[in-house]
Design a protein around this motif. Sequence first.
Motif, PDB file in Angstrom:
ATOM      1  N   THR A 104     -35.260 -46.089 -14.297  1.00 16.23           N
ATOM      2  CA  THR A 104     -34.433 -46.474 -15.430  1.00 16.23           C
ATOM      3  C   THR A 104     -33.048 -45.837 -15.337  1.00 16.23           C
ATOM      4  O   THR A 104     -32.030 -46.483 -15.583  1.00 16.23           O
ATOM      5  CB  THR A 104     -35.105 -46.066 -16.752  1.00 16.23           C
ATOM      6  N   LEU A 105     -33.016 -44.563 -14.957  1.00 24.95           N
ATOM      7  CA  LEU A 105     -31.739 -43.864 -14.811  1.00 24.95           C
ATOM      8  C   LEU A 105     -30.884 -44.501 -13.719  1.00 24.95           C
ATOM      9  O   LEU A 105     -29.683 -44.727 -13.905  1.00 24.95           O
ATOM     10  CB  LEU A 105     -31.984 -42.388 -14.465  1.00 24.95           C
ATOM     11  N   ASN A 106     -31.498 -44.782 -12.582  1.00 19.08           N
ATOM     12  CA  ASN A 106     -30.761 -45.393 -11.477  1.00 19.08           C
ATOM     13  C   ASN A 106     -30.187 -46.737 -11.888  1.00 19.08           C
ATOM     14  O   ASN A 106     -29.021 -47.038 -11.620  1.00 19.08           O
ATOM     15  CB  ASN A 106     -31.681 -45.572 -10.262  1.00 19.08           C
ATOM     16  N   GLU A 107     -30.982 -47.540 -12.557  1.00 14.53           N
ATOM     17  CA  GLU A 107     -30.527 -48.864 -12.966  1.00 14.53           C
ATOM     18  C   GLU A 107     -29.387 -48.771 -13.973  1.00 14.53           C
ATOM     19  O   GLU A 107     -28.406 -49.509 -13.881  1.00 14.53           O
ATOM     20  CB  GLU A 107     -31.697 -49.660 -13.545  1.00 14.53           C
ATOM     21  N   LEU A 108     -29.516 -47.869 -14.939  1.00 19.70           N
ATOM     22  CA  LEU A 108     -28.463 -47.700 -15.934  1.00 19.70           C
ATOM     23  C   LEU A 108     -27.172 -47.217 -15.286  1.00 19.70           C
ATOM     24  O   LEU A 108     -26.072 -47.650 -15.653  1.00 19.70           O
ATOM     25  CB  LEU A 108     -28.925 -46.713 -17.011  1.00 19.70           C
ATOM     26  N   LEU A 109     -27.293 -46.332 -14.305  1.00 20.20           N
ATOM     27  CA  LEU A 109     -26.111 -45.796 -13.634  1.00 20.20           C
ATOM     28  C   LEU A 109     -25.328 -46.869 -12.884  1.00 20.20           C
ATOM     29  O   LEU A 109     -24.095 -46.798 -12.787  1.00 20.20           O
ATOM     30  CB  LEU A 109     -26.504 -44.667 -12.682  1.00 20.20           C
ATOM     31  N   TYR A 110     -26.019 -47.879 -12.351  1.00 21.36           N
ATOM     32  CA  TYR A 110     -25.303 -48.982 -11.721  1.00 21.36           C
ATOM     33  C   TYR A 110     -24.299 -49.598 -12.703  1.00 21.36           C
ATOM     34  O   TYR A 110     -23.154 -49.894 -12.354  1.00 21.36           O
ATOM     35  CB  TYR A 110     -26.280 -50.065 -11.255  1.00 21.36           C
ATOM     36  N   PHE A 111     -24.729 -49.786 -13.937  1.00 19.73           N
ATOM     37  CA  PHE A 111     -23.873 -50.415 -14.935  1.00 19.73           C
ATOM     38  C   PHE A 111     -22.796 -49.454 -15.446  1.00 19.73           C
ATOM     39  O   PHE A 111     -21.684 -49.874 -15.759  1.00 19.73           O
ATOM     40  CB  PHE A 111     -24.722 -50.931 -16.098  1.00 19.73           C
ATOM     41  N   VAL A 112     -23.131 -48.169 -15.548  1.00 19.67           N
ATOM     42  CA  VAL A 112     -22.118 -47.184 -15.939  1.00 19.67           C
ATOM     43  C   VAL A 112     -21.024 -47.114 -14.867  1.00 19.67           C
ATOM     44  O   VAL A 112     -19.834 -47.029 -15.174  1.00 19.67           O
ATOM     45  CB  VAL A 112     -22.751 -45.799 -16.158  1.00 19.67           C
ATOM     46  N   ASN A 113     -21.421 -47.184 -13.595  1.00 17.38           N
ATOM     47  CA  ASN A 113     -20.432 -47.194 -12.518  1.00 17.38           C
ATOM     48  C   ASN A 113     -19.606 -48.477 -12.524  1.00 17.38           C
ATOM     49  O   ASN A 113     -18.417 -48.466 -12.188  1.00 17.38           O
ATOM     50  CB  ASN A 113     -21.131 -47.005 -11.169  1.00 17.38           C
ATOM     51  N   ASP A 114     -20.234 -49.593 -12.903  1.00 14.12           N
ATOM     52  CA  ASP A 114     -19.474 -50.836 -13.111  1.00 14.12           C
ATOM     53  C   ASP A 114     -18.420 -50.624 -14.186  1.00 14.12           C
ATOM     54  O   ASP A 114     -17.296 -51.118 -14.087  1.00 14.12           O
ATOM     55  CB  ASP A 114     -20.418 -51.960 -13.563  1.00 14.12           C
ATOM     56  N   ARG A 115     -18.806 -49.915 -15.234  1.00 14.76           N
ATOM     57  CA  ARG A 115     -17.894 -49.640 -16.356  1.00 14.76           C
ATOM     58  C   ARG A 115     -16.682 -48.840 -15.869  1.00 14.76           C
ATOM     59  O   ARG A 115     -15.541 -49.136 -16.258  1.00 14.76           O
ATOM     60  CB  ARG A 115     -18.654 -48.864 -17.439  1.00 14.76           C
ATOM     61  N   ILE A 116     -16.930 -47.863 -15.016  1.00 16.06           N
ATOM     62  CA  ILE A 116     -15.828 -47.070 -14.450  1.00 16.06           C
ATOM     63  C   ILE A 116     -14.865 -47.970 -13.690  1.00 16.06           C
ATOM     64  O   ILE A 116     -13.644 -47.949 -13.930  1.00 16.06           O
ATOM     65  CB  ILE A 116     -16.365 -45.971 -13.512  1.00 16.06           C
ATOM     66  N   GLU A 117     -15.395 -48.781 -12.772  1.00 13.61           N
ATOM     67  CA  GLU A 117     -14.535 -49.625 -11.945  1.00 13.61           C
ATOM     68  C   GLU A 117     -13.822 -50.688 -12.770  1.00 13.61           C
ATOM     69  O   GLU A 117     -12.673 -51.049 -12.488  1.00 13.61           O
ATOM     70  CB  GLU A 117     -15.357 -50.273 -10.825  1.00 13.61           C
TER      71      GLU A 117
END
Length: 227
Positions: A88-101
């Motif tokens: 769950t953490l890994n999947e959420l982090l993909y989207f948080v990193n999308d948010r950064i970019e």
Amino acid sequence: MNTSQQPTRSGSASSYSASRDSSNADGSLLNQAGKWLNKGSVGDLLGRMSTTQKVVGGALLAVGVAALLRGNKAGKATKAGSNAQTDTLNELLYFVNDRIEGYQRAVQESQDPQLSGYYKQLVSQSQQFANELNGYLRQQGGGRQEGTTVKGKLYRAWMDAKAALTGADEKAILGSNIYGEEWALKAYKEALSDNTLSGTLRQAVERQYQHSQNTYDRLKSMEGKQE
């Protein structure tokens, strides 16, 4: 993160065939979109493409995003086991990193000092979110997750192509940010609803979700003032 939906064994032969053909079609379109994305920068690529190729390339990206969204729903149902919280953490982090970019892109494109300043704040906020979640991931024995989603890459490439063809304005940049924040909110909701997060980690995700909701509300308010 992205999985293809498999037909059940109880389905008819025709249903299986239709599902398999659909899966193959989605995979083919995604492969074509990926090749289009990896050939070089969007600006360089557009310079070598005819108008028809630009339209086809944009359509492939749009269909690819839709296929990936369907795949994500199927993938959520299969996640289980002792590593569910890490997943769950890994999947959420993909989207948080999308948010950064996404917000970094907005900072680069915006010509409005006030808007650009706000987008910079959101870049910093997103980086703090990622650092916090990666800290919890490290506590559970995982490595730092710095990846982004394929659908995020496709969407940003499509927006770059659109800007190159029609020009980027503040309204378009704001609309892209709102769309990206909707993705982030969906990711937070799914992370909180699958019942794998607990304790201080869940509290952290809930807090980040609320900040994301506040950001979305502010962006929508800003959009209303531009209309």
